[in-house]
Design a protein around this motif. Structure first.
Motif, PDB file in Angstrom:
ATOM      1  N   ALA A  64       0.819  -1.295  -0.056  1.00  0.00           N
ATOM      2  CA  ALA A  64       0.051  -0.140  -0.019  1.00  0.00           C
ATOM      3  C   ALA A  64       0.953   1.203   0.039  1.00  0.00           C
ATOM      4  CB  ALA A  64      -0.995  -0.073   1.286  1.00  0.00           C
ATOM      5  N   ARG A  65       1.876   1.244   0.714  1.00  0.00           N
ATOM      6  CA  ARG A  65       3.085   2.405   0.740  1.00  0.00           C
ATOM      7  C   ARG A  65       3.529   2.576  -0.397  1.00  0.00           C
ATOM      8  NH1 ARG A  65       4.839   1.117   5.773  1.00  0.00           N
ATOM      9  NH2 ARG A  65       3.545   2.469   6.747  1.00  0.00           N
ATOM     10  N   ALA A  66       3.905   1.382  -1.348  1.00  0.00           N
ATOM     11  CA  ALA A  66       4.449   1.747  -2.482  1.00  0.00           C
ATOM     12  C   ALA A  66       3.407   2.271  -3.500  1.00  0.00           C
ATOM     13  CB  ALA A  66       4.944   0.312  -3.313  1.00  0.00           C
ATOM     14  N   ARG A  67       2.420   1.711  -3.552  1.00  0.00           N
ATOM     15  CA  ARG A  67       1.231   2.217  -4.428  1.00  0.00           C
ATOM     16  C   ARG A  67       0.889   3.778  -4.121  1.00  0.00           C
ATOM     17  NH1 ARG A  67      -1.275   3.331  -8.540  1.00  0.00           N
ATOM     18  NH2 ARG A  67      -3.351   3.167  -8.585  1.00  0.00           N
ATOM     19  N   LEU A  68       0.867   4.267  -2.779  1.00  0.00           N
ATOM     20  CA  LEU A  68       0.376   5.464  -2.630  1.00  0.00           C
ATOM     21  C   LEU A  68       1.685   6.546  -3.110  1.00  0.00           C
ATOM     22  CD1 LEU A  68      -1.131   7.335  -0.793  1.00  0.00           C
ATOM     23  CD2 LEU A  68      -0.129   6.960   1.082  1.00  0.00           C
ATOM     24  N   ARG A  69       2.935   5.966  -3.053  1.00  0.00           N
ATOM     25  CA  ARG A  69       4.050   7.003  -3.543  1.00  0.00           C
ATOM     26  C   ARG A  69       3.759   6.942  -5.010  1.00  0.00           C
ATOM     27  NH1 ARG A  69       7.399   3.723   0.224  1.00  0.00           N
ATOM     28  NH2 ARG A  69       7.869   2.430  -1.265  1.00  0.00           N
ATOM     29  N   THR A  70       3.548   5.899  -5.670  1.00  0.00           N
ATOM     30  CA  THR A  70       3.190   6.126  -7.051  1.00  0.00           C
ATOM     31  C   THR A  70       2.158   7.061  -7.378  1.00  0.00           C
ATOM     32  OG1 THR A  70       4.009   3.765  -7.257  1.00  0.00           O
ATOM     33  CG2 THR A  70       2.693   4.768  -9.157  1.00  0.00           C
ATOM     34  N   ILE A  71       1.165   7.009  -6.595  1.00  0.00           N
ATOM     35  CA  ILE A  71       0.008   7.925  -6.876  1.00  0.00           C
ATOM     36  C   ILE A  71       0.294   9.211  -6.686  1.00  0.00           C
ATOM     37  CG2 ILE A  71      -2.527   8.496  -6.084  1.00  0.00           C
ATOM     38  CD1 ILE A  71      -2.886   5.569  -5.680  1.00  0.00           C
ATOM     39  N   ILE A  72       1.077   9.465  -5.349  1.00  0.00           N
ATOM     40  CA  ILE A  72       1.461  11.124  -5.226  1.00  0.00           C
ATOM     41  C   ILE A  72       2.565  11.513  -6.176  1.00  0.00           C
ATOM     42  CG2 ILE A  72       2.564  12.171  -3.561  1.00  0.00           C
ATOM     43  CD1 ILE A  72       1.334  10.376  -1.309  1.00  0.00           C
ATOM     44  N   ALA A  73       3.351  10.598  -6.810  1.00  0.00           N
ATOM     45  CA  ALA A  73       4.205  11.014  -7.617  1.00  0.00           C
ATOM     46  C   ALA A  73       3.420  11.330  -9.007  1.00  0.00           C
ATOM     47  CB  ALA A  73       5.500   9.963  -8.108  1.00  0.00           C
ATOM     48  N   SER A  74       2.379  11.138  -9.265  1.00  0.00           N
ATOM     49  CA  SER A  74       1.850  11.188 -10.697  1.00  0.00           C
ATOM     50  C   SER A  74       0.642  12.839 -10.432  1.00  0.00           C
ATOM     51  CB  SER A  74       0.480  10.128 -11.021  1.00  0.00           C
ATOM     52  OG  SER A  74      -0.492  10.193 -10.052  1.00  0.00           O
ATOM     53  N   ILE A  75       0.669  13.335  -9.233  1.00  0.00           N
ATOM     54  CA  ILE A  75      -0.028  14.641  -9.250  1.00  0.00           C
ATOM     55  C   ILE A  75       0.880  15.601  -8.884  1.00  0.00           C
ATOM     56  CG2 ILE A  75      -1.779  15.604  -7.412  1.00  0.00           C
ATOM     57  CD1 ILE A  75      -2.602  12.713  -6.870  1.00  0.00           C
ATOM     58  N   GLU A  76       0.514  16.830  -9.267  1.00  0.00           N
ATOM     59  CA  GLU A  76       1.378  17.938  -9.422  1.00  0.00           C
ATOM     60  C   GLU A  76       1.256  18.446  -8.029  1.00  0.00           C
ATOM     61  OE1 GLU A  76       3.830  20.980  -9.434  1.00  0.00           O
ATOM     62  OE2 GLU A  76       3.662  19.815 -10.989  1.00  0.00           O
ATOM     63  N   THR A  77       2.145  18.617  -6.919  1.00  0.00           N
ATOM     64  CA  THR A  77       2.024  19.214  -5.755  1.00  0.00           C
ATOM     65  C   THR A  77       3.216  20.375  -5.559  1.00  0.00           C
ATOM     66  OG1 THR A  77       3.415  17.342  -4.579  1.00  0.00           O
ATOM     67  CG2 THR A  77       0.993  17.000  -4.898  1.00  0.00           C
ATOM     68  N   ALA A  78       3.696  20.898  -6.350  1.00  0.00           N
ATOM     69  CA  ALA A  78       4.731  21.739  -6.217  1.00  0.00           C
ATOM     70  C   ALA A  78       4.449  22.857  -5.315  1.00  0.00           C
ATOM     71  CB  ALA A  78       5.275  22.374  -7.708  1.00  0.00           C
ATOM     72  N   GLY A  79       5.223  23.279  -4.358  1.00  0.00           N
ATOM     73  CA  GLY A  79       4.992  24.228  -3.392  1.00  0.00           C
ATOM     74  C   GLY A  79       4.152  23.934  -2.290  1.00  0.00           C
ATOM     75  N   VAL A  80       3.758  22.739  -2.087  1.00  0.00           N
ATOM     76  CA  VAL A  80       2.778  22.404  -1.095  1.00  0.00           C
ATOM     77  C   VAL A  80       3.651  21.304  -0.269  1.00  0.00           C
ATOM     78  CG1 VAL A  80       0.580  21.211  -0.382  1.00  0.00           C
ATOM     79  CG2 VAL A  80       0.848  22.807  -2.138  1.00  0.00           C
ATOM     80  N   PRO A  81       3.894  21.489   1.087  1.00  0.00           N
ATOM     81  CA  PRO A  81       4.578  20.420   1.802  1.00  0.00           C
ATOM     82  C   PRO A  81       3.569  19.202   2.095  1.00  0.00           C
ATOM     83  CG  PRO A  81       4.537  22.541   2.840  1.00  0.00           C
ATOM     84  CD  PRO A  81       3.652  22.987   1.948  1.00  0.00           C
TER      85      PRO A  81
END
Length: 146
Positions: A64-81
């Motif tokens: 689940a942790r690996a899949r979550l990292r993959t999902i987050i990497a696919s989303i633009e989150t620049a500038g947001v901690p």
């Protein structure tokens, strides 16, 4: 405005995060807040998959942790901690626990699409909305007109 925003997602269903995470990112960006994305490995799933041993449960959480990292990497989150976490247990209570741990002042989550016989928000969203000590934004992506 909102300094700590929690977004619970179901890593098995893109519909639980495709709309909610970008909306939460924009809210965090506009208010200078931070974002926590959490997924829950359900106790029931572990039971159905016969994950009774500690190493089997750890494997489910690790996957689940690996899949979550993959999902987050696919989303633009620049500038947001941004931080992420995987919890184990019952969905509603674990979302509330994560919100308390993060001192969240907003929970942003998607509700399932309404079916003909379903005119209320989903059971997990309803549980969170009823019991959260912070604001809850339940999103539904509007269906395209026929």
């Amino acid at each position: 405005m909102f300094k700590s925003i929690l977004v619970p997602i179901d890593i098995a269903h893109e519909s639980s995060w495709r709309f909610a995470v970008p909306e939460a990112v924009e809210l965090a960006r506009a208010s200078g807040g931070r974002l926590m994305i959490v997924t829950i490995v359900r106790e029931l799933s572990a039971l159905f998959e016969s994950a009774h041993l500690a190493f089997q449960l750890e494997r489910m959480v690790s996957d689940a942790r690996a899949r979550l990292r993959t999902i987050i990497a696919s989303i633009e989150t620049a500038g947001v901690p941004l931080s992420q976490d995987v919890k184990f247990g019952s969905i509603g209570p674990e979302i509330l626990r994560a919100a308390a741990e993060q001192a969240a002042d907003l929970i942003v989550m998607e509700s399932h699409r309404p079916e003909m016989l379903d005119y209320v928000i989903g059971p997990n969203a309803a549980h969170v909305a009823r019991h959260a000590i912070c604001s809850v934004l339940v999103l539904r992506k509007a269906a395209a007109p026929d």
